[in-house]
Design a protein around this motif. Structure first.
Motif, PDB file in Angstrom:
ATOM      1  N   GLN A  46       0.856  -1.228   0.147  1.00  0.00           N
ATOM      2  CA  GLN A  46      -0.116   0.070  -0.086  1.00  0.00           C
ATOM      3  C   GLN A  46       0.790   1.255   0.015  1.00  0.00           C
ATOM      4  OE1 GLN A  46      -2.301  -0.924   3.419  1.00  0.00           O
ATOM      5  NE2 GLN A  46      -4.294  -1.331   2.331  1.00  0.00           N
ATOM      6  N   TRP A 223     -12.234  11.676   0.901  1.00  0.00           N
ATOM      7  CA  TRP A 223     -11.582  10.678   0.010  1.00  0.00           C
ATOM      8  C   TRP A 223     -10.828   9.864   0.848  1.00  0.00           C
ATOM      9  CZ3 TRP A 223      -9.785  14.574  -4.285  1.00  0.00           C
ATOM     10  CH2 TRP A 223     -10.824  15.113  -5.115  1.00  0.00           C
ATOM     11  N   ALA A 227     -11.446   5.644   1.677  1.00  0.00           N
ATOM     12  CA  ALA A 227     -10.464   4.747   1.284  1.00  0.00           C
ATOM     13  C   ALA A 227      -9.640   4.064   2.441  1.00  0.00           C
ATOM     14  CB  ALA A 227      -9.371   5.527   0.480  1.00  0.00           C
ATOM     15  N   SER A 231     -10.167  -0.514   3.845  1.00  0.00           N
ATOM     16  CA  SER A 231      -8.769  -0.781   3.822  1.00  0.00           C
ATOM     17  C   SER A 231      -8.781  -1.516   5.209  1.00  0.00           C
ATOM     18  CB  SER A 231      -7.743   0.096   3.501  1.00  0.00           C
ATOM     19  OG  SER A 231      -6.392  -0.432   3.731  1.00  0.00           O
ATOM     20  N   PHE A 263     -14.572  -2.583  -5.364  1.00  0.00           N
ATOM     21  CA  PHE A 263     -13.808  -1.349  -6.100  1.00  0.00           C
ATOM     22  C   PHE A 263     -14.291  -1.333  -7.654  1.00  0.00           C
ATOM     23  CE2 PHE A 263     -10.064  -0.005  -3.378  1.00  0.00           C
ATOM     24  CZ  PHE A 263     -10.596   1.624  -3.586  1.00  0.00           C
ATOM     25  N   HIS A 322     -16.804   2.619  -1.210  1.00  0.00           N
ATOM     26  CA  HIS A 322     -16.304   2.917  -2.453  1.00  0.00           C
ATOM     27  C   HIS A 322     -17.342   3.409  -3.399  1.00  0.00           C
ATOM     28  CE1 HIS A 322     -13.097  -0.472  -1.497  1.00  0.00           C
ATOM     29  NE2 HIS A 322     -12.817   0.586  -0.887  1.00  0.00           N
ATOM     30  N   LEU A 325     -17.147   7.086  -2.764  1.00  0.00           N
ATOM     31  CA  LEU A 325     -15.937   7.396  -3.571  1.00  0.00           C
ATOM     32  C   LEU A 325     -16.038   7.864  -4.882  1.00  0.00           C
ATOM     33  CD1 LEU A 325     -13.051   8.046  -2.240  1.00  0.00           C
ATOM     34  CD2 LEU A 325     -12.249   5.669  -2.975  1.00  0.00           C
ATOM     35  N   TYR A 339      -6.581   9.974  -7.118  1.00  0.00           N
ATOM     36  CA  TYR A 339      -5.940   8.668  -7.143  1.00  0.00           C
ATOM     37  C   TYR A 339      -4.704   8.797  -5.598  1.00  0.00           C
ATOM     38  CZ  TYR A 339      -8.335   6.579 -10.788  1.00  0.00           C
ATOM     39  OH  TYR A 339      -9.373   5.964 -11.508  1.00  0.00           O
ATOM     40  N   VAL A 342      -6.840   8.445  -2.466  1.00  0.00           N
ATOM     41  CA  VAL A 342      -7.280   7.007  -2.412  1.00  0.00           C
ATOM     42  C   VAL A 342      -6.178   6.258  -1.938  1.00  0.00           C
ATOM     43  CG1 VAL A 342      -8.231   5.284  -3.648  1.00  0.00           C
ATOM     44  CG2 VAL A 342      -9.098   7.344  -4.227  1.00  0.00           C
ATOM     45  N   GLY A 346      -5.632   4.186   1.567  1.00  0.00           N
ATOM     46  CA  GLY A 346      -5.529   2.602   1.814  1.00  0.00           C
ATOM     47  C   GLY A 346      -4.301   2.309   2.613  1.00  0.00           C
TER      48      GLY A 346
END
Length: 734
Positions: A46, A223, A227, A231, A263, A322, A325, A339, A342, A346
Motif C-alpha cells: 500500500q 476521500w 479509502a 482498507s 472497487f 467505495h 468514493l 488517486y 485514495v 489505503g
C-alpha cells in the motif's frame, strides 16, 4: 485505444497482485511463517502504491507525451533488478516489522513502484486527448481492479501449484516484460495522435457521472476516510476469520478479493454510484447488527453462517464506501490527485492495522473500530419534510444533542448491567441482543447509530476484560494469545487464536501433560516405548505452555526452540503454568526461529526432536520441507527420532510428511489418536503425530505397534521443498 489502455492496466494490476502473495511467501520462512506477515506485506505494498500514485501526480504537471517517456524510462530502470529472488538474512528478536519492510523494499519495491504508477498515468494520458472516453476515464480504474482480482486468485490456484519460488520469479519477469510492451504501445498511441487533439492538461468534464466543483480540503479528507476505512475493515476481517474463527490457510485471499470486487463494481461504467450508495446505506445497519452480535457473544459456530455474515458485511460496507468514493470522483483535471488521496487512505488503513493496533491493543480491537467507522461514514437518508414536532426539535437542537447523549446512556446502562451480573455469557448475550434491537430505531441517524455501536463495544469490552476466566491476554507479531481458567480455576488453557496450545490442571505433585500431549496418546507412547538413547536429550520446536518438558526423565535434558518471546513470558509465569519450573528437568529455552536455531547446533546434539510449531492451524511451511527434515535428522544422534504434531482441523499433512520421508529414505509411522470418553474427561484431546527415524529398529517396540501405521505419501504430488509448496493441495474440502 480504450481496449489497449484497459489491457495494459489489467496486466499491470494482475502482476501487482501476483507479486504481493509471491513476495509474502518469499519472506515467510524468514519470520517463522507468522500470520502478521500478511498485514505487514499488504502495508508495504500500500505504501509502494502510494509512492507510485504520488509519482504520477507530481509528473502530471508535464505534458502527457513527456510523462509517457518518463514512465517508460522508469519501467526500464525497474527491470534491472529482475528476476526477483528469495531474500536472505535473519530478523532481529522482538518486533521484526521494520526489518521486514526493509527486505520487502529491496526485494520488490522498485518494480512494484513502477507498475503502480501505470494506473493513474494511463488514465491521465487518455483524459488529455479528445477521445470520447476522455471526459470520464475512471472506468479504467475498474479494469485495473479487475486485473488485481484476477492476479490475486491466480496465485494460489495456478502459480503456486505449478511453479517453485525460483521459477515464479522468472515467470513474473516475463509478465513484467509484457506489461512494459503494453504500456509502450499505449504511449505510442498517445504520440501518434495529432498535436491538435492533445491538451497540456485534462479538460474539465461534463459527464453527469463525474462530480464537478472545487476540490476543497473537506472533500480531500472525505476521500481519505472513504479509502482508509474499507482498507482497515478488510484487514480486520481477514485477521478475525483467519485467527479467531477459521484459521484455514489461504482464507485471507477471500476478504481481499471481495474488497477488490467492491472497487470494480463501484467504478464500473455500468454502475450508478448514487444508487449503489443508497442500497449500501439501507443494508449496512442490518449486516452491522448481525456482525456486532456475533462479536459481542463471541460466537464460534455454525462456521459457514458466521463466515457468510462477516464477508457479506465486508461487501456491503465496501460497496457503500467505495460507491461514495466513485460518486464523488472529480473531473479529470484532478484525476491524479484523487488517486493519490485514495492510495493514501489505503496506506493509512494498513498502517493502523499492521503497525499501530498490535502495539496499542491486546486483542483484535481494530476490527470493531473499523465497523464503527464505516457506520459513521454512512450518509444520512434524504430529509423528509418534518412534522410540527420534528420541526421545532430540529430547530432548537435537542435532537442533535441526543446523537451524543443516547449512545452515552446506552453504553452506561449496558456497562452497569453487565458489571452487576459479573459479565456472565448468558447475561452478555441477552443484554447485547436487547441493545442492538434498540439500535434499529437509530438507523436513520448515522452519527447516533455509529456512536451507539461504539459505546456498546466499549461497554462489553470493559466489563468482560477482567473476567475471572480470562487470566492473560497478550499480542505480538506472531500471534494473539489468551489464557483461560476452567473448573473453578484449577484448569488453565493457553490459546493462540482459537487453537489450544497447552493445558495444565493444578494439584499435588508435578504437573501432568494434557491435551495433545496425553500419557495415553502418541507422545506418551513415544517417551515410554522408544529406546532410552532417543529420548534422553529431547528438543522441541515450539514452546506452548512447556508441557513436553515433563516427559524428560531425571538426569536428561530438554531444549525448547521458540520464536516468540511473548510465549516464553507466558510459559514462565508461575501464576499461569508451572511446567518449566516444576517438572523433573528444568528445560532450556532458546529464543529464535526453530530451524535457524538448529542450524547453529552441533550435529547429533539431540536424541528426539519434536516439531510442534503450527500457529493457530497455519502451516510454517519452512519447518516441514525436505531440507528442513534433512537438517533435523542431522541434529539427532544415531538411533534418534523425529516427531511431528500434525493435529489440524483443516489440513491433511500426512502426504506431505510421507513424501518427504520417502525422498530421504526414512521410516515413517503415524497415529491418529482418539481418546476414550474417560480420558476426554481428564482433558486428553485427539491428536495426530508422525514419527520418523533412520530405520525401523530405531523405533523399538513402536515399529511393531499396530496403533502406528506406515505414513501414506502421495506420489502424484511434488515433495515440498524450500523452493516448492502447495498448501491448497492439503486443505480438507469436506
Amino acid at each position: 485505444m480504450t481496449a489497449l489502455y484497459s489491457l495494459a492496466l489489467l496486466v499491470s494490476a494482475a502482476l501487482l497482485f501476483v507479486l504481493e502473495p509471491m513476495v509474502g511467501k518469499f519472506v515467510l520462512p524468514l519470520v517463522g511463517s507468522a500470520p502478521q506477515v500478511w498485514p505487514t506485506t499488504v502495508l508495504f505494498f500500500q505504501a509502494a502504491l502510494l509512492a507510485g500514485y504520488g509519482f504520477a501526480h507530481v509528473t502530471s504537471r508535464l505534458r502527457a507525451r513527456r510523462q509517457a517517456l518518463l514512465q517508460l524510462g522508469l519501467l526500464v530502470l525497474a527491470a534491472l533488478v529482475l528476476p526477483l529472488a528469495v531474500p536472505t538474512g535473519e530478523p532481529p528478536l522482538g518486533n521484526p516489522i521494520p526489518w521486514l519492510l526493509g527486505v520487502l523494499a529491496t526485494t520488490a519495491g522498485l518494480p512494484f513502484f513502477a507498475l503502480a504508477a501505470n494506473g493513474p498515468m494511463l488514465q491521465r494520458w487518455l483524459a488529455s486527448t479528445r477521445h470520447r472516453a476522455a471526459r470520464d476515464p475512471y472506468f479504467l480504474f475498474a479494469a485495473s481492479n479487475g486485473g488485481s482480482l484476477l492476479g490475486l486468485l491466480a496465485y494460489p490456484v495456478i502459480v503456486e501449484r505449478l511453479l517453485g519460488l525460483h521459477d515464479q520469479g522468472g515467470a513474473w519477469s516475463i509478465g513484467y516484460a509484457l506489461a512494459g510492451v503494453l504500456v509502450a504501445a499505449s504511449a505510442a498511441a498517445l504520440w501518434l495522435r495529432p498535436e491538435a487533439e492533445l491538451s497540456a492538461a485534462p479538460a474539465p468534464a461534463t459527464a453527469s457521472s463525474v462530480r464537478a466543483g472545487p476540490v476543497t480540503w473537506r472533500r480531500r479528507l472525505l476521500w481519505l476516510a472513504l479509502a482508509a476505512v474499507p482498507s482497515s475493515l478488510m484487514l480486520g476481517t481477514t485477521s478475525f476469520i483467519t485467527r479467531d474463527l477459521a484459521p484455514v490457510p489461504l482464507l485471507w485471499v477471500v476478504p481481499l478479493a471481495l474488497y477488490l470486487f467492491t472497487f470494480v463494481v463501484a467504478f464500473s461504467p455500468w454502475t450508478n454510484a448514487g444508487r449503489l450508495t443508497v442500497w449500501g446505506r439501507r443494508l449496512l445497519p442490518v449486516t452491522t447488527i448481525l456482525v456486532a452480535y456475533s462479536l459481542l457473544i463471541r460466537a464460534q459456530g455454525p462456521l459457514s453462517l458466521l463466515l457468510a455474515v462477516h464477508l457479506v458485511a465486508l461487501v456491503v460496507a465496501g460497496l457503500l464506501l467505495h460507491g461514495r468514493l466513485a460518486a464523488d470522483r472529480p473531473d479529470p483535471s484532478h484525476l491524479t490527485e484523487f488517486y493519490l488521496w485514495v492510495a493514501l487512505g489505503g496506506a493509512v488503513g494498513g498502517t493502523f492495522n499492521a503497525l499501530v493496533a498490535p502495539l496499542v491493543f491486546p486483542g483484535l480491537v481494530e476490527y470493531p473500530l473499523a465497523i464503527v467507522a464505516a457506520c459513521l461514514l454512512r450518509p444520512a437518508p434524504p430529509k423528509k419534510r418534518p412534522d410540527f414536532l420534528e420541526f421545532f426539535t430540529e430547530r432548537t437542537g435537542p435532537t442533535r444533542w441526543m446523537d451524543l447523549g443516547v449512545p452515552l446512556l446506552l453504553g452506561s446502562v449496558v456497562a452497569l448491567v453487565l458489571e452487576a451480573s459479573t459479565g456472565s455469557d448468558a447475561t452478555t448475550n441477552v443484554v447485547a441482543g436487547v441493545a442492538l434491537g434498540l439500535m434499529v430505531n437509530m438507523a436513520r441517524r448515522p452519527l447516533r447509530f455509529g456512536l451507539a455501536l461504539g459505546a456498546l463495544f466499549l461497554a462489553v469490552a470493559l466489563t468482560g476484560y477482567g473476567r475471572a476466566d480470562t487470566l492473560e491476554r497478550s499480542r505480538s507479531f506472531f500471534g494473539i494469545y489468551h489464557v483461560e481458567a476452567h473448573e473453578h480455576g484449577r484448569l488453565h488453557q493457553l490459546y493462540s487464536g482459537t487453537t489450544l496450545h497447552g493445558s495444565e490442571r493444578s494439584g499435588p505433585g508435578r504437573p501432568q501433560p494434557l491435551s495433545y500431549y496425553s500419557p495415553t496418546g502418541p507422545v506418551g507412547q513415544a517417551f515410554r516405548e522408544l529406546p532410552r538413547r532417543a529420548t534422553e536429550r529431547g528438543a522441541a520446536i515450539g514452546l506452548g505452555a512447556g508441557t513436553l518438558s515433563c516427559y524428560e526423565r531425571p538426569g536428561g535434558s530438554f531444549t525448547f526452540y521458540e520464536i516468540d518471546e511473548t510465549v516464553v513470558r507466558i510459559a514462565r509465569d508461575r501464576r499461569l503454568f508451572t511446567f518449566l519450573s516444576d517438572c523433573a528437568v528444568r528445560p532450556r529455552v532458546v529464543l529464535g526461529d526453530g530451524r535457524r536455531s538448529l542450524e547453529r547446533v552441533r550435529p547429533a546434539a539431540h536424541g528426539l526432536i519434536m516439531v510442534d510449531a503450527f500457529n493457530s492451524d497455519a502451516i510454517p511451511v519452512h519447518l516441514i520441507t525436505r531440507e528442513a527434515v534433512r537438517l533435523y535428522v542431522s541434529r539427532t544422534s544415531p538411533g534418534g527420532a523425529l516427531m511431528f504434531n500434525l493435529s489440524n482441523r483443516y489440513l491433511n499433512l500426512e502426504p506431505v510428511v510421507g513424501n518427504v520421508a520417502r525422498d530421504l529414505s526414512l521410516t515413517c509411522r503415524i497415529q491418529r489418536y482418539k481418546p476414550a470418553a474417560a480420558n476426554k474427561r481428564r482433558g486428553y484431546d485427539k491428536s495426530t503425530w508422525a514419527l520418523l527415524s533412520r530405520s525401523p529398529a530405531d523405533l523399538g517396540r513402536l515399529a511393531r505397534d499396530r496403533r502406528w501405521r506406515t505414513c501414506r505419501g502421495n506420489p502424484s504430488q511434488r515433495t515440498w521443498s524450500d523452493d516448492y509448496s502447495n498448501p491448497l493441495s492439503v486443505v480438507h474440502w469436506g
